[in-house]
Design an enzyme around this catalytic site. Structure first.
Site, PDB file in Angstrom:
ATOM      1  N   CYS A   1      46.571  55.115  39.649  1.00 36.59           N
ATOM      2  CA  CYS A   1      45.573  54.706  38.650  1.00 36.59           C
ATOM      3  C   CYS A   1      44.989  55.960  38.002  1.00 36.59           C
ATOM      4  CB  CYS A   1      44.451  53.919  39.304  1.00 36.59           C
ATOM      5  SG  CYS A   1      44.955  52.518  40.326  1.00 36.59           S
TER       6      CYS A   1
ATOM      7  N   HIS B   1      23.438  24.495  42.708  1.00 35.98           N
ATOM      8  CA  HIS B   1      22.899  25.763  42.200  1.00 35.98           C
ATOM      9  C   HIS B   1      21.925  25.597  41.033  1.00 35.98           C
ATOM     10  CE1 HIS B   1      25.624  28.208  44.626  1.00 35.98           C
ATOM     11  NE2 HIS B   1      26.630  27.446  44.249  1.00 35.98           N
TER      12      HIS B   1
ATOM     13  N   CYS C   1      49.371  46.732  35.618  1.00 37.75           N
ATOM     14  CA  CYS C   1      49.416  48.195  35.645  1.00 37.75           C
ATOM     15  C   CYS C   1      50.390  48.680  36.715  1.00 37.75           C
ATOM     16  CB  CYS C   1      48.027  48.767  35.938  1.00 37.75           C
ATOM     17  SG  CYS C   1      47.143  49.334  34.483  1.00 37.75           S
TER      18      CYS C   1
END
Lengths: 285, 157
Positions: free
Chosen positions: A201, A105, A246
């Site tokens: 959420c 790259h 979460c």
């Protein structure tokens, strides 16, 4: 049901606790990193494909002044240590082919502009791809190296180093074409009330941002700052690590890091932040 | 030896009625959003209820609600309405119903149902992130619900 029975108590509480909740709204402030990268951390409108969101706030606005200041200067940003480790990894050969990322790259600055577009649909694989999946494909298919763990130290360092090349650019994930079915799946997950606490959420990050759950100042749950240095963990954390935390906190069975569910959710949540600047590695609580 | 048997018999005689009269989560009867009957038949203990309300692993009511009578409890949240005066605004049966499953009263509320064991999506094993076992219980016991109701009824303005 009579909501007005609550109204009196809310007004009274506002008087009594006024001082305590004065900081409840996102703080108005401007983020310029190293005195040169101007970040868009607020937009007064949100993308029209997110009907429940009327404005965009980066999580940066919900943190204390000290935390906000840490992100404004790379010398004070504890996440930069891992990001620098990632820069070194970019140049380090690994695997049976003895190749480094740089061998194919070139300089890591060739990755500028990538972060804002991820996750995206990978034609060759017929799957939605997060940055971690591209990194591991390179490792296993081109370098002859072992895949890294999704939230392992090397992977988080590498994604931080790559993300950093796009700091200040606006998030811009595609949600149409082949990405659309994944986006819709992510949207469904976002609004599903999981676990014994039955929380989605959206319950916290759409309906209640700016409010407090105990000492937690709820943000919009934007992911433009990931990987993010969390002071609580004293480490850079991946997006999926945060998703897992979460959902766990809703007393639910979580999805696995790297699962199709979380990659779809990542696309959907990223799209909620389209237009906010890439901040990673950001600093949060 | 004989004496021990007598004791054991006496203990089970006391324990049995309480167990029989405790209403299981799936058997709670709602009258609209209120639950008239005590879940245990044992009067609630307001002091114990206050502890349940502030314990993070139990009710943790203060995570989302401010309670003016608990000035020593730091970081009270503001996602829900303040609970001051709750004993004026609600009857005992209404408060019990709101704790058991507030969605009966407020469709779409973010408040969890504290005495419910069915109808969840991907329920977990506590806060481990793993799948729940087949026999997971409600967030609060029947008596803890009664204790919290007793405390809330003391909140008069």
């Amino acid at each position: 049901m009579n909501y007005s029975r609550f109204a009196g108590s809310v007004a009274a509480a506002a008087l009594v606790f006024g001082a305590m909740t004065a900081g409840a709204e996102p703080v108005e402030d401007t983020l310029v990193v190293n005195g040169e990268i101007e970040m868009t951390t607020y937009n007064e409108s949100a993308p029209d494909y997110i009907p429940g969101l009327y404005e965009q706030w980066s999580g940066w606005h919900f943190r204390e002044g000290e935390t906000r200041a840490m992100q404004a200067d790379d010398f004070d940003n504890p996440g930069m240590l891992a990001a620098e480790a990632g820069l070194a990894l970019w140049e380090t050969a690994d695997g049976t082919e003895g190749k480094s990322c740089a061998d194919c790259h070139g300089g890591i600055d060739s990755m500028a502009g990538l972060r804002p577009t991820l996750p995206k649909y990978n034609e060759a694989k017929g799957e939605l791809y997060s940055m971690e999946m591209y990194v591991n494909d390179c490792r296993t298919e081109r370098m002859g190296a072992d895949a890294w763990k999704w939230s392992g130290g090397d992977m988080v360092a590498m994604t931080a180093a790559i993300t950093m090349q796009s700091r200040g650019m606006p998030m811009n994930v595609a949600i149409d074409g082949p990405a659309e079915e994944f986006w819709k799946k992510g949207e469904e997950i976002y609004y599903t009330r999981y676990g014994q606490l039955e929380l989605s959420c959206a319950n916290c990050h759409e309906d209640n941002y700016g409010n407090y759950i105990r000492a937690d100042h709820l943000s919009q749950g934007q992911i433009n700052g990931f990987p993010t240095y969390r002071l609580k963990n004293a480490a850079l954390v991946s997006i999926h690590n945060r998703f897992r935390g979460c959902i766990r906190d809703t007393r639910a069975e979580t999805f696995a890091e790297g699962s199709p569910e979380f990659v779809a959710l990542e696309l959907y949540v990223a799209s909620r932040g389209n237009g906010l600047s890439v901040e990673g590695p950001a600093v949060r609580n | 030896m004989k004496r021990q048997f007598v004791l054991a018999a006496a203990v089970s005689a006391f324990a049995a009625p309480a167990a029989i009269s405790e209403t299981a989560p799936d058997d709670v009867v709602f009258n609209e959003y209120a639950v008239e009957a005590s879940l245990t038949g044992v009067a609630g203990d307001a002091e114990a209820g206050a502890k349940v309300m502030t314990n993070r692993g139990q009710g943790n009511c203060v995570a989302c609600h401010m309670v003016g009578t608990m000035p020593d409890v730091p970081f009270q949240g503001n996602v829900g309405p303040a609970l001051d005066g709750a004993g004026d605004r609600w009857t005992e049966a209404e408060l019990r119903g709101l704790l058991v499953d507030s969605k009966q009263a407020f469709d779409g509320t973010v408040m969890p149902a504290f005495y419910k064991t069915s109808g969840f999506i991907r329920p977990g094993d506590g806060y481990t992130g793993k799948a729940a076992t087949d026999t997971f219980g409600p967030i609060l016991t029947a008596q803890q619900v009664e204790d919290v109701v007793a405390y809330l009824l003391t909140l008069k303005e």
